[in-house]
Design an enzyme around this catalytic site. Structure first.
Site: not given
Length: 371
Positions: A239, A257
């Site tokens: 991420k 997220d």
């Protein structure tokens, strides 16, 4: 003459009387024949209904069947009368009309991916992205940064807290430690004190000092521009790596997220729960060139309108395309009160946002400790 009279005591006038009696006997016999014929005719008439009774009984059910048809017609009519009651539960075209007194739209929601074709899913997903691009034309990473080093550090610090809190904290950090070399040589206790507002400050201090040392020792103090290298840094996962690649190097990546995970599942783009699998599933629906902007659009929408606990469905621009419409507030007036950040008239997350955001009416976030 008298003897003859004695021998025949019956008067001559009486004979016709006997004849008259005999006549009635004959007359009675005639009626007897008539009665027999009548009985025969009567029995024939009685027999006729007995033969015709089955055919006479057959139309009787037909007469009874007619009311049954009327009953079924009445039932179908009642169903037709009830059908329009479901129509108001469909999401409004642009979430402009109020939907009052309607059960949650999950019961009449659009078909789920299990029932829609792959082509239909791709079209719906891309249309949602296009709609969000019109709503958030100024979407950008909501972490303040001036170079790749600041972005990777800020992204690591954003775990388990808001971008706003990170943006309020990093100015002091970067003012004291502007380069990887400076942060690598920093006193952990001093860094911890600066990072305390972000939560989990000890673990985050260890990560940012560790990744700074790795940058100095392995990459000459420069942030690498490859995924395989970025994920080797302490505290950096896929991420964080895609945030850096997409926004500091212009290389497409999907940022999965908490907001992204919630929305793509709510929109039924995928039912995966693992971030890596979500990334792969969603990435397959879009051209690679759209991945970075897609991430911004979805994350912005999750923060401003499609909240975790109570989505503002009545103010959602993609309500007609959302299978989960109705999970939140559908009344437009009540939904507008749930809006956050610039959609609700509140400051955004960045202290120094892009000019395009400011031109669109966005308000910068306050510094740490203000207000």
């Amino acid at each position: 003459m008298k003897k003859n009279a004695d021998k025949d005591p019956v008067p001559a006038d009486a004979r016709p009387a006997s004849a008259k009696k005999a006549a009635p006997a004959k007359k009675k016999a005639a009626p007897a024949k008539t009665s027999a014929a009548a009985r025969t005719t009567a029995s024939a008439k009685e027999a006729a209904p007995a033969e015709t009774s089955p055919s006479a009984k057959k139309p009787a059910p037909a007469k009874k069947a007619a009311p049954a048809k009327k009953g079924s017609a009445a039932k179908s009519a009642s169903v037709r009368r009830q059908a329009p009651a479901r129509k108001p539960a469909v999401a409004p075209k642009k979430a402009a009309a109020a939907v009052k007194g309607v059960a949650p739209a999950k019961t009449v929601a659009p078909k789920s991916p299990r029932a829609e074709s792959r082509t239909a899913l791709v079209r719906r997903a891309r249309r949602i992205d296009r709609e969000l691009a019109e709503v958030y034309p100024y979407a950008h990473p909501e972490l303040d940064f001036e170079n790749p080093f600041q972005l990777v550090v800020a992204t690591v610090l954003s775990a388990q807290t808001t971008d706003l809190r990170v943006n309020q904290t990093t100015p002091a950090l970067f003012a004291k430690y502007p380069t990887p070399e400076d942060l690598a040589a920093a006193n952990p206790e001093e860094v911890e004190e600066i990072l305390r507002p972000t939560g989990f400050f000890r673990a985050k201090t260890k990560s940012v000092i560790g990744l700074s040392k790795a940058l100095v020792e392995d990459f000459g103090g420069e942030v690498p521009g490859r995924l395989a290298d970025l994920v080797k840094l302490p505290g950096v996962g896929r991420k964080t790596a895609f945030v850096v690649l997409g926004n500091a190097f212009g290389r497409p990546g999907i940022t999965v997220d908490t907001h992204f995970q919630r929305l793509v599942r709510r929109w039924q783009w995928t039912d995966e729960t693992d971030p890596d699998k979500i990334e792969a599933a969603v990435g397959a629906l879009f051209p690679k060139s759209d991945w970075t902007d897609l991430s911004h659009h979805v994350i912005w929408h999750g923060r401003r309108i499609c909240h975790a606990r109570k989505p503002a469905c009545g103010a959602c621009p993609i309500a007609p395309l959302c299978p989960a419409y109705g999970e939140g507030e559908t009344d437009p007036e009540k939904a507008r009160k749930l809006l956050k950040y610039e959609k609700g008239g509140f400051p955004g997350q960045r202290l120094n946002p892009p000019q395009a955001y400011l031109d669109a009416g966005g308000t910068p976030a306050p510094p740490l400790g203000a207000g």
